[in-house]
Design an enzyme around this catalytic site. Sequence first.
Site, mmCIF file in Angstrom:
data_model
loop_
_atom_site.group_PDB
_atom_site.id
_atom_site.type_symbol
_atom_site.label_atom_id
_atom_site.label_comp_id
_atom_site.label_asym_id
_atom_site.label_seq_id
_atom_site.Cartn_x
_atom_site.Cartn_y
_atom_site.Cartn_z
ATOM 1 N N ASN A 146 -1.539 1.110 11.702
ATOM 2 C CA ASN A 146 -1.904 1.911 10.518
ATOM 3 C C ASN A 146 -2.245 3.346 10.870
ATOM 4 O OD1 ASN A 146 -4.376 1.495 11.700
ATOM 5 N ND2 ASN A 146 -5.220 0.229 10.077
ATOM 6 N N ARG A 284 -14.642 6.894 12.386
ATOM 7 C CA ARG A 284 -15.740 5.940 12.183
ATOM 8 C C ARG A 284 -16.970 6.701 11.688
ATOM 9 N NH1 ARG A 284 -12.394 2.733 11.842
ATOM 10 N NH2 ARG A 284 -12.034 0.871 13.093
ATOM 11 N N GLN A 313 -20.692 -1.048 7.298
ATOM 12 C CA GLN A 313 -19.787 -1.386 6.199
ATOM 13 C C GLN A 313 -19.931 -2.854 5.848
ATOM 14 O OE1 GLN A 313 -16.373 1.994 7.101
ATOM 15 N NE2 GLN A 313 -15.754 -0.111 7.041
ATOM 16 N N HIS A 332 -13.505 2.112 2.749
ATOM 17 C CA HIS A 332 -12.595 2.156 3.908
ATOM 18 C C HIS A 332 -11.207 1.607 3.530
ATOM 19 C CE1 HIS A 332 -12.421 1.449 8.555
ATOM 20 N NE2 HIS A 332 -11.319 2.001 8.098
HETATM 21 P P1 NAD Z 1 -5.477 6.261 19.919
HETATM 22 O O1 NAD Z 1 -6.042 5.372 20.962
HETATM 23 O O2 NAD Z 1 -4.020 6.496 19.862
HETATM 24 O O3 NAD Z 1 -6.182 7.697 20.030
HETATM 25 C C1 NAD Z 1 -7.524 7.861 20.331
HETATM 26 C C2 NAD Z 1 -7.678 9.216 21.021
HETATM 27 O O4 NAD Z 1 -9.081 9.478 21.147
HETATM 28 C C3 NAD Z 1 -7.106 9.244 22.441
HETATM 29 O O5 NAD Z 1 -6.208 10.318 22.553
HETATM 30 C C4 NAD Z 1 -8.339 9.425 23.318
HETATM 31 O O6 NAD Z 1 -8.077 10.177 24.471
HETATM 32 C C5 NAD Z 1 -9.272 10.154 22.368
HETATM 33 N N1 NAD Z 1 -10.687 10.066 22.758
HETATM 34 C C6 NAD Z 1 -11.407 8.958 23.048
HETATM 35 N N2 NAD Z 1 -12.665 9.302 23.378
HETATM 36 C C7 NAD Z 1 -12.741 10.641 23.293
HETATM 37 C C8 NAD Z 1 -13.802 11.559 23.514
HETATM 38 N N3 NAD Z 1 -15.011 11.162 23.896
HETATM 39 N N4 NAD Z 1 -13.532 12.852 23.320
HETATM 40 C C9 NAD Z 1 -12.302 13.276 22.962
HETATM 41 N N5 NAD Z 1 -11.260 12.450 22.728
HETATM 42 C C10 NAD Z 1 -11.486 11.134 22.888
HETATM 43 O O7 NAD Z 1 -6.000 5.676 18.538
HETATM 44 P P2 NAD Z 1 -5.583 6.060 17.037
HETATM 45 O O8 NAD Z 1 -4.552 5.134 16.528
HETATM 46 O O9 NAD Z 1 -5.310 7.530 16.970
HETATM 47 O O10 NAD Z 1 -6.946 5.700 16.291
HETATM 48 C C11 NAD Z 1 -8.140 6.433 16.565
HETATM 49 C C12 NAD Z 1 -9.319 5.836 15.842
HETATM 50 O O11 NAD Z 1 -9.172 6.009 14.444
HETATM 51 C C13 NAD Z 1 -9.490 4.326 16.009
HETATM 52 O O12 NAD Z 1 -10.145 3.983 17.203
HETATM 53 C C14 NAD Z 1 -10.325 3.984 14.801
HETATM 54 O O13 NAD Z 1 -11.695 4.174 15.050
HETATM 55 C C15 NAD Z 1 -9.872 4.990 13.758
HETATM 56 N N6 NAD Z 1 -8.985 4.365 12.753
HETATM 57 C C16 NAD Z 1 -9.384 4.367 11.455
HETATM 58 C C17 NAD Z 1 -8.601 3.754 10.496
HETATM 59 C C18 NAD Z 1 -8.979 3.766 9.038
HETATM 60 O O14 NAD Z 1 -8.497 2.924 8.286
HETATM 61 N N7 NAD Z 1 -9.798 4.690 8.593
HETATM 62 C C19 NAD Z 1 -7.398 3.121 10.860
HETATM 63 C C20 NAD Z 1 -7.009 3.178 12.191
HETATM 64 C C21 NAD Z 1 -7.812 3.785 13.133
#
Ligand code: NAD
Length: 398
Positions: A146, A284, A313, A332
């Site tokens: 997603n 988050r 949540q 959400h």
């Molecule tokens: P991903 O793993 O592809 O990307 C996460 C990125 O965060 C990576 O590039 C990583 O290097 C970076 N990162 C981690 N810790 C960090 C820090 N301390 N400082 C800087 N960068 C940091 O994941 P994604 O698919 O892009 O998803 C990211 C997040 O989005 C998920 O973990 C989730 O919490 C959230 N999400 C929310 C929904 C929603 O419905 N709202 C859906 C999917 C994901």
Amino acid sequence: MKILCVLYDDPKKGMPKNYPIGSLPKLGKYPDGMTMPTPKSIDFKPGELLGCVSGELGLRKFLESNGHKLVVTSDKDSEGCKADKELIDADIVISQPFWPYYLTRKKIESAKKLKMAITAGIGSDHVDLQAAMDNKVDVVEVTYCNSRSVAEHIVMMILSLVRDYHNQHSIVKAGGWNIADGVQRSYDVEGMHVGTVAAGRIGLDALRKMKPFDVHLHYFDRHKLPDSVEKELNLTFHESVESLVKVCDVITINCPLHPETENLFDDKLISKMKKGAYIVNTARGKICNREAIAKALESGQLSGYAGDVWFPQPAPNDHIWRTMPNHGMTAHTSGTSLSAQARYAAGVREILECFFEKKPIREPYLIVKDGQLAGMGAHSYSKGSATGGSEEAAKYKK
Ligand code: NAD
């Protein structure tokens, strides 16, 4: 085996009899070439509600015909809730970030048979990852399922905040035609500086989707993007989040929640932002300090805040983000469009098929494996837990 599946409630008026569109568009691979979920088969119609209790992620036939027991419930928070009772002898627990079953250390330790926690979606911060590592419970999620759904939502929210859509829509709904009221906080996004905290799957897609609006694009991440991507998007990389927020009119937050990112946007960081900037947080809720956001909207340090993620949540009915000024929050929902549900339900099925057949689960789906952060867990998380305070979810009253 016993599989416990914690899902959100059905629609108040019952399951839909029909849906707005007849069939979902057919998509190829994800942009980086990764294949979409590939279970051997599925027992649901893509485009139907799968993430609620009656949807059962389309798993019942598959699990029961293979001799497993499936328990599905939305009752997850209060003392003595059904999920806690069923967890005791469950082998696998499935939960969605939209309606997270907070697997705290206490709960993990109560589940002596638990082998795997599956996140039907992306973001496994609702699991105490340290406790999962210590108790050799594997944690997996459906990476990419997603990410692009969320990036679409981010674009929608940036535009709606900057242009002040919510206010303009409510004027019309109230029967009005007050143009000056509608535009006194309304700007074009063109020419603004837009930055993302993290440029992983969502962050990078959001940057790509914003590019045609002729904005200046910025990012901060613990992993630098390839030079070719920076060039393609004319991206400015920042070595620190402070450097990023100092120059941006719009900040979108796209890192996972883990001990390094919890409470990142507190009073101090928000005071370093450009005055009147906007935040869109679909990552988050706990990455932003609840009171600091509300205070900054009151004072005008922030012009707007939107997103769909809260902590905990469901958000308590008196959560201050429900009533703070100039917000565009939704529950959400961004990652659980009907389109996304079809992908993550298929992804969960693929994970279960691999698990039962003792085949390796795809590396990018791994968060914790054999007591260690693994796969995307090793890339995007840090050790520890971010589940503290989750018991407050029991305060929500339907
Ligand atoms: P991903 O793993 O592809 O990307 C996460 C990125 O965060 C990576 O590039 C990583 O290097 C970076 N990162 C981690 N810790 C960090 C820090 N301390 N400082 C800087 N960068 C940091 O994941 P994604 O698919 O892009 O998803 C990211 C997040 O989005 C998920 O973990 C989730 O919490 C959230 N999400 C929310 C929904 C929603 O419905 N709202 C859906 C999917 C994901």
